[in-house]
Design an enzyme around this catalytic site. Sequence first.
Site, PDB file in Angstrom:
ATOM      1  N   GLU A  48       0.859  -1.182   0.000  1.00 25.20           N
ATOM      2  CA  GLU A  48       0.000   0.000   0.000  1.00 25.20           C
ATOM      3  C   GLU A  48       0.897   1.234   0.000  1.00 25.20           C
ATOM      4  O   GLU A  48       1.778   1.379   0.848  1.00 25.20           O
ATOM      5  CB  GLU A  48      -0.921   0.033   1.235  1.00 25.20           C
ATOM      6  CG  GLU A  48      -2.109  -0.917   1.120  1.00 25.20           C
ATOM      7  CD  GLU A  48      -3.118  -0.802   2.262  1.00 25.20           C
ATOM      8  OE1 GLU A  48      -4.075  -1.590   2.255  1.00 25.20           O
ATOM      9  OE2 GLU A  48      -2.937   0.055   3.156  1.00 25.20           O
ATOM     10  N   ASP A  61      -5.577  10.325   9.637  1.00 28.05           N
ATOM     11  CA  ASP A  61      -4.274   9.803  10.033  1.00 28.05           C
ATOM     12  C   ASP A  61      -3.792  10.380  11.350  1.00 28.05           C
ATOM     13  O   ASP A  61      -4.012  11.552  11.652  1.00 28.05           O
ATOM     14  CB  ASP A  61      -3.243  10.098   8.939  1.00 28.05           C
ATOM     15  CG  ASP A  61      -3.414   9.151   7.772  1.00 28.05           C
ATOM     16  OD1 ASP A  61      -3.287   7.931   7.986  1.00 28.05           O
ATOM     17  OD2 ASP A  61      -3.695   9.623   6.649  1.00 28.05           O
ATOM     18  N   TYR A 113     -10.886  -3.694   3.732  1.00 20.33           N
ATOM     19  CA  TYR A 113      -9.914  -3.296   4.758  1.00 20.33           C
ATOM     20  C   TYR A 113     -10.712  -2.984   6.022  1.00 20.33           C
ATOM     21  O   TYR A 113     -11.470  -2.009   6.056  1.00 20.33           O
ATOM     22  CB  TYR A 113      -9.176  -2.062   4.246  1.00 20.33           C
ATOM     23  CG  TYR A 113      -8.036  -1.523   5.111  1.00 20.33           C
ATOM     24  CD1 TYR A 113      -8.177  -1.334   6.483  1.00 20.33           C
ATOM     25  CD2 TYR A 113      -6.824  -1.173   4.529  1.00 20.33           C
ATOM     26  CE1 TYR A 113      -7.148  -0.825   7.245  1.00 20.33           C
ATOM     27  CE2 TYR A 113      -5.783  -0.640   5.284  1.00 20.33           C
ATOM     28  CZ  TYR A 113      -5.952  -0.473   6.634  1.00 20.33           C
ATOM     29  OH  TYR A 113      -4.931   0.059   7.385  1.00 20.33           O
TER      30      TYR A 113
END
Lengths: 403, 267
Positions: free
Chosen positions: B49, B60, B175
């Site tokens: 990734e 994030d 995911y």
Amino acid sequence: MRDEIQSYNLPDDCGHFGPYGGIFVAETLMEPLEALKAAYHRYMKDPEFLAELDHDLNHYVGRPSPIYHAERLSRELGGAQIYFKREDLNHTGAHKVNNTVGQALLAKRMGKRRVIAETGAGQHGVATATVAARLGMECVVYMGAVDVERQALNVFRMKLLGATVVAVDSGSKTLKDALNEAMRDWVTNVDETFYIIGTAAGPHPYPAMVRDFQAVIGREARGQMLGLAGRLPDALVACVGGGSNAIGLFYPFIEDRDIAMYGVEAAGDGIETGRHSAPLSAGRPGVLHGNRTYLMEDEDGEIIETHSISAGLDYPGVGPEHAWLKDSGRATYVSATDAEALEAFHILTRLEGIIPALESSHAVAYALKLAPTLSSDKIVLVNLSGRGDKDIHTIATREGIVL
Amino acid sequence: MSRLTSTFEALRQAQRKALIPFITAGDPEPGFTVPTMHAMAEAGADIIELGVPFSDPMADGPVIQKASERALVHHMSLRKTLDLVAEFRRTDQTTPVVLMGYLNPVECMGYQAFADRAKDAGVDGVLTVDMPPEEAGEFVPMLHRAGVDPIFLLAPNSSDARIERMAALGRGYLYYVSLKGVTGASHLDLGDVESKIAHIKSLTGLPIGVGFGVKNAEIAAAIGRFADAVVVGSALVEKIAAAQDRPEQARKDIADLLAAMRRALDS
């Protein structure tokens, strides 16, 4: 008053204003946004909730805020009559509290005991800390490190009110980075936390919800203008950062097609210099902070740093409804530079004894240009969104004065 | 069959779990990325990734935020990230590469232009953090037509209806974000994750990767017992942050951690 039928009925169920708005967030926030949407739809129709909201707006915020005919200023300009909607007279000194009172009541209904907020100038942070103190909620406010410095007075007010102020050191260290950090807090503490967004932007339902809480400004203004001048105004003027005070004034007038609406963005050093905060005037559509709207970005889609003397307008995006009102032609978006806003600040202070916030000074600056082009029987209604006490240090520094 | 699907098929037959490292393209500088991708493949990565730097990485944590900032100092961009993938493909035609990032750079390039360029560069999958299926109606079919797999994130609070919707639109793998929080967080509850993965597997046949909070070989091995893939990001990016001026050292530290995870996953 709230049951006024609007044939303008945006956004759609997914939060779209034409191509703008929507929900662009990480998966973890989808469920809480769905819960928020459900609560918002339920309580905005709940008479008990609305009665409590009206009570708080009247007895705690001090509504209705007056409308003031600035006769001396109008005479000096020699054109249209200028009226001010005095949101600066609200408790905490700006329009922001209309929304925080509403969202905090919603948070209470949803059983949340912790509220978070982002803030630029600190007005929304103060307004959030204020309602959190009253309701006994934990309050964390995220603020860019640059803004913490230039708005020290508001930082201290928030701390006095019992809030934790977190200085955000990432990116450009201003409002957009504070918003990023608040989103990160929310995604981490999502179960017990209510995120009180301060402007009419972000993922659905925030743009519509903040607009609806701020629309009290325009609803009151309609009735007050009829009482005071015997008719509605010819033009509305409000500053636009994220755009909550502007949409609050505009929304109840959207269907009055003959009333012009002007949103005033921050041109900073001048649009041509690139150092500004005017995405509607000089940006293009993109996706940031949960919604599609006009943004200031580079050729690769990275968000660029903005500039304005006013911390509350120093933001690279804008509420999606303004993006739609621009494209549809219903509203006109113009800009005022730092220098023009400062000049307007001094003129209003000296001629009318009203010290406006630097954000609101941008709206005043455009009104100073607009009024002389209109005849003296025309009416321009300006939203004076906040008072200028918080900006005294910024202005003194800019003018080389040591306090 | 896409490169991602055939990779998972081969792993399934060998009864192995996929190890998926994440680094940010251009961190700490553009020249570091491609050699490190090769080193990761050699250390046992099955899929790579590659993060596309963005000015406002809302999902994030601080480690990957700083990686974005370091890359942006060198003017790394979506276009240049695609160039790096093309460069990697010259010598590795087997390891799938998934781009992970935010929507705005893609909107700025244009959905169709991006889908075409991603295909040409040899990108296998695209994970757009801030684009839920509700807003992906135009973009996802373009990726499908280009043969690039759209990969969706599932969260601990995703409803069954949402899981099924993303399973229907997604290709390659899903995911699963192991916790409510940002990348690099440290409050992972393995028992919770295991029962949620079992539930997701009852709703879809797509392989399930688990990421967010995978810090070491022990956690990787524990996740490998019930998931099809383990994603590790912040723990690798920390190695870059710690040795920014010593690229060889950073690359070796990354390869060592991945090799340890590989051994733990395979034992």
